[in-house]
Design a protein around this motif. Sequence first.
Motif, mmCIF file in Angstrom:
data_model
loop_
_atom_site.group_PDB
_atom_site.id
_atom_site.type_symbol
_atom_site.label_atom_id
_atom_site.label_comp_id
_atom_site.label_asym_id
_atom_site.label_seq_id
_atom_site.Cartn_x
_atom_site.Cartn_y
_atom_site.Cartn_z
ATOM 1 N N GLY A 107 0.866 -1.062 0.150
ATOM 2 C CA GLY A 107 0.038 -0.060 0.020
ATOM 3 C C GLY A 107 0.810 1.166 -0.123
ATOM 4 O O GLY A 107 0.652 2.133 -0.741
ATOM 5 N N THR A 151 1.153 -6.414 5.640
ATOM 6 C CA THR A 151 -0.035 -6.878 4.840
ATOM 7 C C THR A 151 0.060 -8.601 4.679
ATOM 8 O O THR A 151 -0.785 -9.328 4.860
ATOM 9 C CB THR A 151 -0.245 -6.110 3.513
ATOM 10 O OG1 THR A 151 -0.565 -4.758 3.907
ATOM 11 C CG2 THR A 151 -1.360 -6.494 2.852
ATOM 12 N N GLN A 207 -6.631 -3.525 3.582
ATOM 13 C CA GLN A 207 -5.931 -2.159 3.311
ATOM 14 C C GLN A 207 -6.764 -1.332 2.267
ATOM 15 O O GLN A 207 -6.956 -0.141 2.365
ATOM 16 C CB GLN A 207 -4.427 -2.332 3.112
ATOM 17 C CG GLN A 207 -3.746 -0.890 3.124
ATOM 18 C CD GLN A 207 -2.242 -1.110 2.850
ATOM 19 O OE1 GLN A 207 -1.657 -2.314 2.902
ATOM 20 N NE2 GLN A 207 -1.488 -0.445 3.124
ATOM 21 N N ASP A 214 -6.118 -3.953 8.728
ATOM 22 C CA ASP A 214 -4.914 -3.654 7.986
ATOM 23 C C ASP A 214 -5.196 -2.062 7.811
ATOM 24 O O ASP A 214 -5.727 -1.468 6.850
ATOM 25 C CB ASP A 214 -4.846 -4.239 6.552
ATOM 26 C CG ASP A 214 -3.394 -4.144 5.999
ATOM 27 O OD1 ASP A 214 -2.643 -3.455 6.625
ATOM 28 O OD2 ASP A 214 -3.241 -4.758 5.033
#
Lengths: 340, 284, 276, 349, 349
Positions: D142, E48, E87, E164
Amino acid sequence: ACGSPGGSSSGASGSTKLTMFHWAGAQATVPEKVGDAFAEANNVDVAYIEGTNADTFPKLVSSVQINKNSPLLNLGFFNGQSFAQGNASDLWEPVPASVTNIDAVNSKYQIADRRGAFMVMDAMGLIYSKKAFKTPPTSWMDLFDSAYRGKVTTWDAPAFSVNALPVIAKLNGGSESDLRPGIDIFSKAAKAGQFHGFIASIDALRQQLNSGEVVIAPGFQGVAQPWIDAGDDIGFVAPKEGLMAFPEGFQLVAGSSEAQLEESAKLLNELFAPENVAEYCNLNGLIPLVEGAELKAELADKETFQLAAVESAIQIDWATLVENIEDATTAWNKDVKANI
Amino acid sequence: MTGPTEPGNTVKRRRNPAALLVLPGVVYLVIAFVAVVALLISYSVRVERTSVLFAPVDLTTWSTALGDSYLWSTVGTTLRLGLIVSLITVVIAYPLAWCVQTMKRGWAAAAMLFVVFSPILVSVVVRSYGWQLLLRTGGPFGDTFDSWLYHEPGVILALVHVELPFAVFPILSSIRTIPAEYTEAAADLGASAAQRFRKVLLPLTAPGLLSALQLVFTLTISAFATPALLGGGRVTVLAQTIYQNIQLLAWPLAAVQAVILLVLTLIVLSLFAAVTRLIGGGVR
Amino acid sequence: MRRSPALEALRFVFLLLVTIFVLAPLVVVLLASITPDEVLTSLVPKGFTTQWISQALDYEPFRVGIVYSAQVAALATVIALLLGTPAAYALARTRVPGAGLLRSVFVAPLSLPRVVAGFCFFALYVSLLPSAYGTVGGVAFAHVLLLLPFVVALVGAGLAGSDPALEEAARDLGASPLQAFFKVTLPQIRMPLLIAGVFSFLTSFDEVDLSIFLMPADTTTLPVAIFLRLQQDQDPTTSAVSSLMIVASLVIALLTGLAVRRAGLWRTGRTEGTGE
Amino acid sequence: MSDFGASSVEISDVTRTFGSQRVLGSISLSIRASSFHCLLGPSGCGKTTLLRIMAGLDTPDTGVVTIGGTDHSRTAAHRRPTNLVFQSGALFPHLTVADNVAFGLKTDRRTPQGEARSRVAEILDLVAMGEYADRRPATLSGGQRQRVAIARALVRRPDVLLLDEPLSALDLALQLRMRRELRRWQQETGTTFVCVTHNQSEAMELADEIAVMNAGVVEQSGSARDLYEQPASRFVASFIGENNIFEKLTPMDEGHTADGLVFPAGRADSLAVRPEAIRLVPADHPASRGPGRVLTTSFTGKSVRVSLRTSTGREVLAELAPGATTAQAGDTVGIDFDDAAVRRFGAAA
Amino acid sequence: MSDFGASSVEISDVTRTFGSQRVLGSISLSIRASSFHCLLGPSGCGKTTLLRIMAGLDTPDTGVVTIGGTDHSRTAAHRRPTNLVFQSGALFPHLTVADNVAFGLKTDRRTPQGEARSRVAEILDLVAMGEYADRRPATLSGGQRQRVAIARALVRRPDVLLLDEPLSALDLALQLRMRRELRRWQQETGTTFVCVTHNQSEAMELADEIAVMNAGVVEQSGSARDLYEQPASRFVASFIGENNIFEKLTPMDEGHTADGLVFPAGRADSLAVRPEAIRLVPADHPASRGPGRVLTTSFTGKSVRVSLRTSTGREVLAELAPGATTAQAGDTVGIDFDDAAVRRFGAAA
Ligand SMILES: Nc1ncnc2c1ncn2[C@@H]1O[C@H](COP(=O)(O)OP(=O)(O)OP(=O)(O)O)[C@@H](O)[C@H]1O
Ligand SMILES: Nc1ncnc2c1ncn2[C@@H]1O[C@H](COP(=O)(O)OP(=O)(O)OP(=O)(O)O)[C@@H](O)[C@H]1O
Ligand SMILES: [Mg+2]
Ligand SMILES: [Mg+2]
């Protein structure tokens, strides 16, 4: 609603099943009518295959080759070409003597070893546009008259039975076994732009004749007659060299069971009854080959429907033609088609 | 200790049982397609026109066919027609799909889709009849499109007409899954409409484009009725010769030609896939 | 984003041209089916008749053919969707060995001229499985070979763009892989699925070359009946059947359109002012 | 560096409605050329929508957007001198990281290829993504994606750079580094930066000026210090930094007890006291404005946060220096703050 | 509430490689049942990936994942007693907000419809998204999407909730509120929470225990205070809170000057001093450990941050109470800190 291909194992369970092949459209009426009546009277199951000669014949051949004893059909309506092709591969069963009605077939069209019987004849001549011709064309060779450059059509290979190649070859010193003279004439014409194109459907021919794109083509009387009846500005003429005879009739298929053959023979006899033949011809604009079958008045009067026309017709040796058809196709493709 | 270590998304990794979902389709292909092809191959290596399943192997049909220049010119026509028609169709279908996708009114889009769909509602014979009426000399377009009918352009026109829906719909399906933000980001980065198309939309719709090309191409090169009815004998494609040979009972030759057609198709399909991968920059 | 007027005009002209191109030959067919002439010689109708249409409706093989065709098409479509959708899914989402080749192989059957496929199926059935010959099932089974490519291609194109993370989210929320497929993946590919279904149905319904080898005695599919009739009779009855099909499809399309609208199928899930 | 530009941005009376929802209700905002401007506001208040309007990706219902003195209200996005870092990244999935970044340099052909390549490499190093240049977005984390998104916009050197929560997915260390880089970049190039953030320390550290948005309007615009020390409204007071807000007070003429605490005299509908202005004293201490029961205490590194409940049940947060208190959950203490620490707001605010 | 569960999570020797990149290199981690555990680490360090492995969405190359005492290494995602807040959100675009949240309640049919409806409504109110129940995700703002993603996982009441970066798109006020809610929820239900965050104050406020990850390994695991006050490595020291790190010092036997500052004696490869431990004194003050030139000062509300440059060019950050200094950019001041504020790390750390 669907049967299996005509089985050989009849007799074991109840009534005999037999499969008859006939042509489609108006040509279906009489065979089905006669077949239904026959089935009713004799406690036989009759199934029909409706189709075209061109598609059904190969199906039949392959079915027999897969299983000699299980032909796709037991009794079928075929043209002269298929008669000859079938003979070459022992596809046909001789018609038993019990089928007496075929004795009335015109002697010229009797088949010596009784493998099948011709019933009717279609006649190929010239179909032309009346708008373009003040007087009808007179000769097969008018197809190659430069006056009609770009306005002539015919059938593509391998439909040699209908595209006039054998006729032109014969008229120019060739024969069924030597189509070269015909190919040369077609080839020259193609190069000169004589052809508007080749047709693949009867419908296209009618369209093109009506629109004036095409003014002359070889064609069947049985095809032209309904158009003329419908009022199209179209004519059919027998060329001075004679019509081309195109006999059609029935065959019993080898490999069918005893019972099937027996019943098929009986049905065949019914089909050849003069009144049935007459009805068949009246509906389809064909010439009966069976004595005693009388055409309706409108047709009976026409010159081209006379038996004389039949007798003077150009006869094609179908067996020889069939032997040469593959080579002829190759030559046609290379020399004619590639040049149009 | 170490497992397989391919890159890529986890869903795509290792013995994913979902991969088995391809099996039913493959089983069908094995039963149906492979059987058909096997039969073809077995026919192609015999001389007898018999249809027993096994016959002595004989390669004469192959050697004569491969040396036949007419066959190769037919193959040439077939491939040319296939390529021209697929390209024209896709070139029309692509913007068409975009226009439909971005239509503001739902009903208008639905109507346009129906229009695009309509050719396949009409049987090929009747459709060809329609073209004959339109294009013949003296017909409404006969003068403008002088001599298209019974020549290659007429055949191409009619083929494009009927293959159009087969191209529009795969493209449309892939367009619909592209989030708007990609085009927005491209516009924001200074890309003009043309650049947005070339650099973002085209690559992202590459899978749909590929499907469209593949469908149209395969349909075109196996098309039989349209060239037969509208080609006037001038346009001869392999499918027609094969049909001729079936009617002539020249099955070994027909089988040889069918196998040639099939092999060529597979080659062209993989070429398409390769080209599309180039356009798409290897997306997915 | 705003669209420029020039672009709008261009777009309009393009759509208009496409519409004319697509509809022109079909309009001619429609005309032919309501004009008294047996052969259409001019595009200005010389009158109006329902003769051809009623003839078409009366013609027994057409009536039987429609039912038979519909049965074959429905069955073939269902089989093709059931086989093709999972295959497309597996090809799009997992690493199937030889996926590239498989994708081509799924499309390849289309290139087999249908007469060839028909002839081969005929030979197969008659030699190996005589009971399949001429049955709805037998014909449908063969048709699937032609339909599978549409399903795999269309559904595959739809799946290629949808986000695999959504299925992960579904599985994380307790959905079994099957539930995830039906509740998350399927709704996103409704449109391609619907189109694939319609394509399959129509293709099967219209199929002549293959069917003609598999049709036995007394029954044929509608297109085969049309084909056979055209071999013998050349009147506008066949155009009339096509016109009837166009009209019937229009009605069906309208009805599905309404249903689809209610089901919200047209919603794309994108913000307004999408795309170009 | 000659090819860096800077433009002021002038938003006048911009409104935007989605369906029936008024998302922007008459926004007017001036952003000076070469300034670093932050937009701060709660989730859903219209920040992204406003940025998209500046970038030309969304069209306002009414109002004018002027960039560098030119009315750009009708200019297409790709012709505006702006670039946007998308909140979602919006990286092109079919391009590598390097190609994503190079995308905007290739659209106009003004940048020679060689230079483009070196600028891409340079900017990727800046965001610490140099070694990922050949990766595809799908294989990035991310934070890595967010960094590429920033690089992709930065490399274009627009007159106005619009950033939508550009650092939200980054860890603090990287965030701090990126803040410094952004700030340095902005100062060196003089580019106008408009940055949406929900991180106040980010806004305060970066911005020359901050606009606080709420429910589609700009409530106050000014320097960080102004907003923190002189909030113009109850909303700004509660939004910028933490605040203990005491509401619905009756007009007070003299020392008044509200929520169990004694406040200085003065008119107000609500009062605010910052947590760090609160001191804890023994419950019986004379300075105590009222008792509070300790609910929780938590250590945050630089301070201890104590949550208290007053005698009327109101929750009060105090933020104390570590070691300033030994209070434990359950203890009762006295709450104290300076008069000067109390801010008042009228009904209108 | 009987239907809330809690399970411990035990990760042993988990490794994961993408292509040639070792993303997780032998991770072992114990997470107590009913604890709130945060994973903290720089962007791209594998957080993650680790969460996805716990959720069963990714398969480790080696290693075992035990949840609630049962080896779940080979359990499919939908059969694990875990739920993940993605996420990216990963909201279903074809479902409304309410249907997205209800999705997980419908997959097992254990929850009666009526109850499901009320639980969805309740949880949407909790994340302040009640009025958006009938919207589709495409029409939501970034923060609104994130809130729906949290609600969707929370409503399932899993034994282990994996989050997340759940609050990264939210404004501070909402973040603080959501933190409180998460914490309250966790304490009331006793569910085990594993939360990835890059926000240290979040981790410190929420977590019972924090695991600091770096480059695919866990560097240190402990309470917030432990990590802040006794960082086990140079990385933890620099990552948890801000730190001024002085590196590559030669062994020091007595008072030693490094980077222009005098440090107490002791062996170390690097030293760390927190910004808030630094005091500014007049340049000539005897306590000064060395001079520093002020580069920038910035006001962050609760403090003034001063960035200085030592005589050797090293940058040093000081964080002072407001009013503790009047230094301006350009001034030269003395840098001072207590000996006890200096932390040392060996080469290995
Ligand atoms: N396409 C749309 N259709 C309908 N409503 C929308 C749309 N886009 C945004 N909205 C609504 O407009 C409001 C403002 O959205 P916007 O994205 O500008 O918020 P934001 O300030 O960026 O919030 P965040 O900090 O959460 O990203 C939100 O309530 C959102 O739900
Ligand atoms: N599918 C993939 N293929 C290849 N590399 C991957 C893939 N997914 C992640 N990675 C790499 O693995 C590393 C760890 O990724 P991960 O998403 O776990 O990071 P993270 O700690 O969550 O970071 P962030 O805070 O930025 O989200 C990254 O360097 C990333 O580029
Ligand atoms: Mg936003
Ligand atoms: Mg991550």
